[in-house]
Design an enzyme around this catalytic site. Structure first.
Site, short mmCIF file in Angstrom:
data_model
loop_
_atom_site.label_atom_id
_atom_site.label_comp_id
_atom_site.label_asym_id
_atom_site.label_seq_id
_atom_site.Cartn_x
_atom_site.Cartn_y
_atom_site.Cartn_z
N GLU A 163 -4.67 -6.47 -13.27
CA GLU A 163 -5.81 -5.72 -13.25
C GLU A 163 -5.86 -4.96 -11.99
O GLU A 163 -6.02 -5.55 -10.97
CB GLU A 163 -6.82 -6.73 -13.53
N HIS A 205 -7.82 -2.50 -0.36
CA HIS A 205 -8.46 -1.40 -0.91
C HIS A 205 -9.97 -1.21 -0.11
O HIS A 205 -10.56 -1.96 0.47
CB HIS A 205 -9.15 -2.06 -2.30
N THR A 252 -2.94 -8.24 -8.97
CA THR A 252 -2.89 -8.73 -10.56
C THR A 252 -2.54 -7.46 -11.29
O THR A 252 -2.75 -6.41 -10.86
CB THR A 252 -3.85 -9.64 -10.88
C1 GRF Z 1 -6.57 3.12 2.73
O1 GRF Z 1 -7.96 3.33 2.87
C2 GRF Z 1 -6.50 2.05 1.88
O2 GRF Z 1 -7.63 1.13 1.70
C3 GRF Z 1 -6.13 2.80 0.57
O3 GRF Z 1 -5.58 3.83 0.90
C4 GRF Z 1 -5.95 4.20 2.14
C5 GRF Z 1 -4.42 4.49 2.95
O4 GRF Z 1 -4.48 5.03 4.15
N1 GRF Z 1 -5.68 1.86 -0.36
P1 GRF Z 1 -3.23 4.78 5.11
O5 GRF Z 1 -2.00 5.53 4.16
O6 GRF Z 1 -2.83 3.29 5.34
O7 GRF Z 1 -3.50 5.77 6.19
#
Ligand code: GRF
Length: 196
Positions: free
Chosen positions: A151, A117, A149
């Site tokens: 959440e 994330h 999870t």
């Molecule tokens: C990344 O910033 C990741 O943290 C988020 O979505 C983006 C995906 O980028 N969950 P990629 O598809 O891996 O280039």
């Protein structure tokens, strides 16, 4: 052989980073692991081409195809699980996979489901993390690898990377700085979990 299945919805740069480091740092060989499949809910996800070029099996399960079902989320997740399970995964890696998963999906992969994330959780779960960090005047931003999870964007934190926020940052420049760090920490966590 330990199997990794990666789920994407878009560019798949984190997926590509995992595939590349697995080869160049030889941890795939050392850990007897492989990226067995890359699965997307979008046929146009750019990352699918990279996976194919690297000889990795790909599949598309389009969530829109389940819209007419009485319980579309459950039906989509059941189809996704069936596809994932053909690869007998030791680890299911969400890498920019833009779907909220049902409790039965999360329970099915308990202990082997992780996400990345683009914020320093627990700050800024959800979308538009970089714009929100800039709005709040944060001096640092970053990314978090965590267990999944029920959440959204919660679960045990496995790794974080921190970057400075610069005075002239836009959401895009900050996102790019964070993404370079994501590409370092995500493969590391994948290798660590497979080694454990
Ligand atoms: C990344 O910033 C990741 O943290 C988020 O979505 C983006 C995906 O980028 N969950 P990629 O598809 O891996 O280039």
């Amino acid at each position: 052989m330990k199997n990794i299945v990666i789920l994407i919805s878009g560019s798949g740069s984190n997926m590509a980073a995992i595939v590349r480091t697995a080869q160049t740092q030889q941890w795939a060989h050392r850990l007897n692991a492989q990226v067995s499949a890359v699965i997307s809910n979008k046929a146009e996800a750019a990352g699918l081409a990279f996976a194919k070029e690297h000889g990795i099996a790909t599949a598309v399960i389009d969530h829109k195809a389940f819209a007419g079902e009485p319980q579309p989320r459950e039906a989509f997740d059941a189809a996704l699980m069936a596809e994932i399970d053909t690869h007998q995964p030791d680890l299911v890696v969400l890498a920019g996979f833009m779907r909220i998963l049902t409790p039965s999906f999360v329970a099915h992969y308990a202990g082997r489901l992780i996400n990345i994330h683009p914020s320093l959780l627990p700050a800024f779960p959800g979308l538009n993390t970089h714009a929100r960090a800039l709005d709040m005047g944060c001096k640092f931003a970053g990314a978090t690898v965590h267990r999944v999870t029920t959440e959204l964007d919660h679960g045990d934190i496995l790794a974080q990377a921190v970057v400075p926020v610069l005075a002239d940052d836009t959401a895009d420049t900050l996102a790019a700085r964070v993404l370079t760090q994501e590409h370092l920490i995500y493969p590391k966590v994948v290798a660590q979990l497979l080694a454990a």
